[in-house]
Design a protein around this motif. Structure first.
Motif, PDB file in Angstrom:
ATOM      1  N   ALA A  73       3.458  -6.128   1.263  1.00 38.43           N
ATOM      2  CA  ALA A  73       4.824  -6.635   1.411  1.00 38.43           C
ATOM      3  C   ALA A  73       5.623  -6.437   0.123  1.00 38.43           C
ATOM      4  O   ALA A  73       6.788  -6.040   0.162  1.00 38.43           O
ATOM      5  CB  ALA A  73       4.783  -8.115   1.795  1.00 38.43           C
ATOM      6  N   ARG A  74       4.972  -6.678  -1.006  1.00 37.81           N
ATOM      7  CA  ARG A  74       5.680  -6.600  -2.277  1.00 37.81           C
ATOM      8  C   ARG A  74       5.787  -5.185  -2.820  1.00 37.81           C
ATOM      9  O   ARG A  74       6.517  -4.946  -3.784  1.00 37.81           O
ATOM     10  CB  ARG A  74       5.030  -7.535  -3.289  1.00 37.81           C
ATOM     11  N   ALA A  75       5.041  -4.243  -2.226  1.00 37.48           N
ATOM     12  CA  ALA A  75       5.064  -2.848  -2.700  1.00 37.48           C
ATOM     13  C   ALA A  75       6.222  -2.058  -2.106  1.00 37.48           C
ATOM     14  O   ALA A  75       6.503  -0.943  -2.547  1.00 37.48           O
ATOM     15  CB  ALA A  75       3.750  -2.165  -2.351  1.00 37.48           C
ATOM     16  N   GLN A  76       6.904  -2.635  -1.102  1.00 37.34           N
ATOM     17  CA  GLN A  76       7.972  -1.897  -0.422  1.00 37.34           C
ATOM     18  C   GLN A  76       9.086  -1.525  -1.411  1.00 37.34           C
ATOM     19  O   GLN A  76       9.489  -2.337  -2.229  1.00 37.34           O
ATOM     20  CB  GLN A  76       8.552  -2.723   0.730  1.00 37.34           C
ATOM     21  N   GLY A  77       9.512  -0.259  -1.347  1.00 37.18           N
ATOM     22  CA  GLY A  77      10.624   0.196  -2.195  1.00 37.18           C
ATOM     23  C   GLY A  77      10.181   0.766  -3.532  1.00 37.18           C
ATOM     24  O   GLY A  77      10.999   1.272  -4.288  1.00 37.18           O
ATOM     25  N   PHE A  78       8.880   0.715  -3.842  1.00 36.58           N
ATOM     26  CA  PHE A  78       8.396   1.290  -5.107  1.00 36.58           C
ATOM     27  C   PHE A  78       7.845   2.696  -4.868  1.00 36.58           C
ATOM     28  O   PHE A  78       7.209   2.962  -3.851  1.00 36.58           O
ATOM     29  CB  PHE A  78       7.328   0.400  -5.743  1.00 36.58           C
ATOM     30  N   GLU A  79       8.108   3.586  -5.823  1.00 35.47           N
ATOM     31  CA  GLU A  79       7.634   4.970  -5.700  1.00 35.47           C
ATOM     32  C   GLU A  79       6.211   5.140  -6.224  1.00 35.47           C
ATOM     33  O   GLU A  79       5.479   6.019  -5.789  1.00 35.47           O
ATOM     34  CB  GLU A  79       8.567   5.905  -6.480  1.00 35.47           C
ATOM     35  N   VAL A  80       5.852   4.311  -7.221  1.00 37.98           N
ATOM     36  CA  VAL A  80       4.502   4.373  -7.791  1.00 37.98           C
ATOM     37  C   VAL A  80       3.907   2.965  -7.752  1.00 37.98           C
ATOM     38  O   VAL A  80       4.505   2.019  -8.257  1.00 37.98           O
ATOM     39  CB  VAL A  80       4.521   4.892  -9.247  1.00 37.98           C
ATOM     40  N   VAL A  81       2.738   2.839  -7.121  1.00 36.96           N
ATOM     41  CA  VAL A  81       2.112   1.529  -6.942  1.00 36.96           C
ATOM     42  C   VAL A  81       0.739   1.536  -7.617  1.00 36.96           C
ATOM     43  O   VAL A  81      -0.168   2.261  -7.186  1.00 36.96           O
ATOM     44  CB  VAL A  81       1.951   1.184  -5.443  1.00 36.96           C
ATOM     45  N   GLY A  82       0.600   0.768  -8.692  1.00 36.37           N
ATOM     46  CA  GLY A  82      -0.696   0.629  -9.364  1.00 36.37           C
ATOM     47  C   GLY A  82      -1.446  -0.564  -8.789  1.00 36.37           C
ATOM     48  O   GLY A  82      -0.842  -1.589  -8.471  1.00 36.37           O
ATOM     49  N   ILE A  83      -2.753  -0.406  -8.627  1.00 37.08           N
ATOM     50  CA  ILE A  83      -3.586  -1.530  -8.180  1.00 37.08           C
ATOM     51  C   ILE A  83      -4.732  -1.642  -9.179  1.00 37.08           C
ATOM     52  O   ILE A  83      -5.606  -0.766  -9.232  1.00 37.08           O
ATOM     53  CB  ILE A  83      -4.148  -1.320  -6.759  1.00 37.08           C
ATOM     54  N   ASP A  84      -4.702  -2.694 -10.002  1.00 40.52           N
ATOM     55  CA  ASP A  84      -5.740  -2.845 -11.025  1.00 40.52           C
ATOM     56  C   ASP A  84      -6.863  -3.726 -10.490  1.00 40.52           C
ATOM     57  O   ASP A  84      -6.629  -4.555  -9.608  1.00 40.52           O
ATOM     58  CB  ASP A  84      -5.128  -3.455 -12.302  1.00 40.52           C
ATOM     59  N   GLU A  85      -8.054  -3.572 -11.023  1.00 44.44           N
ATOM     60  CA  GLU A  85      -9.241  -4.345 -10.588  1.00 44.44           C
ATOM     61  C   GLU A  85      -9.367  -4.278  -9.064  1.00 44.44           C
ATOM     62  O   GLU A  85      -9.610  -5.270  -8.392  1.00 44.44           O
ATOM     63  CB  GLU A  85      -9.123  -5.812 -11.041  1.00 44.44           C
ATOM     64  N   VAL A  86      -9.201  -3.064  -8.543  1.00 37.24           N
ATOM     65  CA  VAL A  86      -9.146  -2.877  -7.078  1.00 37.24           C
ATOM     66  C   VAL A  86     -10.462  -3.283  -6.404  1.00 37.24           C
ATOM     67  O   VAL A  86     -10.474  -3.651  -5.225  1.00 37.24           O
ATOM     68  CB  VAL A  86      -8.740  -1.422  -6.740  1.00 37.24           C
ATOM     69  N   GLN A  87     -11.559  -3.292  -7.146  1.00 33.03           N
ATOM     70  CA  GLN A  87     -12.859  -3.667  -6.536  1.00 33.03           C
ATOM     71  C   GLN A  87     -12.876  -5.114  -6.055  1.00 33.03           C
ATOM     72  O   GLN A  87     -13.700  -5.477  -5.221  1.00 33.03           O
ATOM     73  CB  GLN A  87     -14.008  -3.408  -7.530  1.00 33.03           C
ATOM     74  N   PHE A  88     -11.982  -5.946  -6.595  1.00 33.14           N
ATOM     75  CA  PHE A  88     -11.976  -7.362  -6.201  1.00 33.14           C
ATOM     76  C   PHE A  88     -11.174  -7.627  -4.920  1.00 33.14           C
ATOM     77  O   PHE A  88     -11.196  -8.739  -4.401  1.00 33.14           O
ATOM     78  CB  PHE A  88     -11.403  -8.232  -7.321  1.00 33.14           C
ATOM     79  N   PHE A  89     -10.434  -6.617  -4.443  1.00 37.47           N
ATOM     80  CA  PHE A  89      -9.666  -6.832  -3.212  1.00 37.47           C
ATOM     81  C   PHE A  89     -10.561  -6.737  -1.980  1.00 37.47           C
ATOM     82  O   PHE A  89     -11.596  -6.077  -1.994  1.00 37.47           O
ATOM     83  CB  PHE A  89      -8.532  -5.801  -3.095  1.00 37.47           C
ATOM     84  N   GLU A  90     -10.134  -7.380  -0.910  1.00 39.56           N
ATOM     85  CA  GLU A  90     -10.846  -7.295   0.368  1.00 39.56           C
ATOM     86  C   GLU A  90     -10.755  -5.867   0.897  1.00 39.56           C
ATOM     87  O   GLU A  90      -9.871  -5.097   0.501  1.00 39.56           O
ATOM     88  CB  GLU A  90     -10.197  -8.249   1.385  1.00 39.56           C
ATOM     89  N   HIS A  91     -11.637  -5.545   1.826  1.00 38.94           N
ATOM     90  CA  HIS A  91     -11.741  -4.181   2.330  1.00 38.94           C
ATOM     91  C   HIS A  91     -10.431  -3.599   2.887  1.00 38.94           C
ATOM     92  O   HIS A  91     -10.190  -2.389   2.747  1.00 38.94           O
ATOM     93  CB  HIS A  91     -12.857  -4.105   3.377  1.00 38.94           C
TER      94      HIS A  91
END
Ligand SMILES: [Zn+2]
Length: 203
Positions: free
Chosen positions: A78-96
């Motif tokens: 929801a919060r990524a809408q409108g961004f051209e580049v989206v970084g996701i840090d510590e991605v291993q901690f997110f759900e599948h």
């Protein structure tokens, strides 16, 4: 290495490796370049990680960039809408579902840069990482320096009071007394209970 990004649409990049391999630093370096080029850039991180300032992705080398802590993958999308580049840090901690979310963002035209640990302290693939790697256009596996021998380190050693932590411990510990070191394959020590559990990664 020269990389030709796709001319149309988005794509997925993964930066992985053990602790102390410079993953956050590398992500910040890439996103800073995009920012300089005038692109709309955002970094998310799981709310679980409050090692340092809650609003920053902070690498161990001290480079920092503002990050938005999110509680769920749905909030991230929801919060990524409108961004051209989206970084996701510590991605291993997110759900599948972070895998399908990353693909959805890339297919919607975003450049998605995911950074995280590829293996847990047992040297097993960490959470959603294997699928992210298989879907990514670009993958970088960074190495640290082995704390024991000085060779290239690809694993993360968890220690409790200086000894290898039990293999049967929780994968994710937050705010616990554990310590971590980067180690090479040869210097990585499985927990004392690893053999009893039939762990194939045992050295
Ligand atoms: Zn070593």
């Amino acid at each position: 290495m020269i990389r030709i990004p796709p001319q149309r649409g988005g794509w997925l990049e993964v930066i992985c490796g053990p602790m102390f391999s410079g993953k956050s630093e590398e992500m910040i370096r890439r996103l800073r370049r995009a920012e300089i080029a005038g692109q709309r850039v955002v970094i998310f991180k799981p709310r679980i990680d409050d090692r340092f300032d809650a609003a920053d992705v902070v690498s161990h080398a001290g480079a920092r960039m503002r990050a938005v802590p999110v509680s769920s993958v749905a909030e991230l999308v929801a919060r990524a809408q409108g961004f051209e580049v989206v970084g996701i840090d510590e991605v291993q901690f997110f759900e599948h579902p972070v895998v399908s979310a990353s693909l959805e963002l890339a297919e919607g035209g975003a450049r998605v840069v995911a950074a995280g640990l590829d293996q847990d302290f047992r040297r097993l693939p960490f959470g959603p990482i294997p699928e992210l790697l298989s879907h990514a256009e670009f993958v970088d596996k960074l190495q640290a320096v082995c704390h024991r021998c000085g060779g290239p380190a690809t694993t993360t050693q968890r220690l409790v009071a200086g000894k290898p932590a039990p293999y049967s411990g929780e994968t994710v510990l937050v705010g616990a007394a554990e310590q971590y070191e980067a180690r090479c394959r040869d210097c990585h020590e499985p927990g004392t209970d690893a053999a009893a559990l039939g762990a194939s990664a045992a050295a």
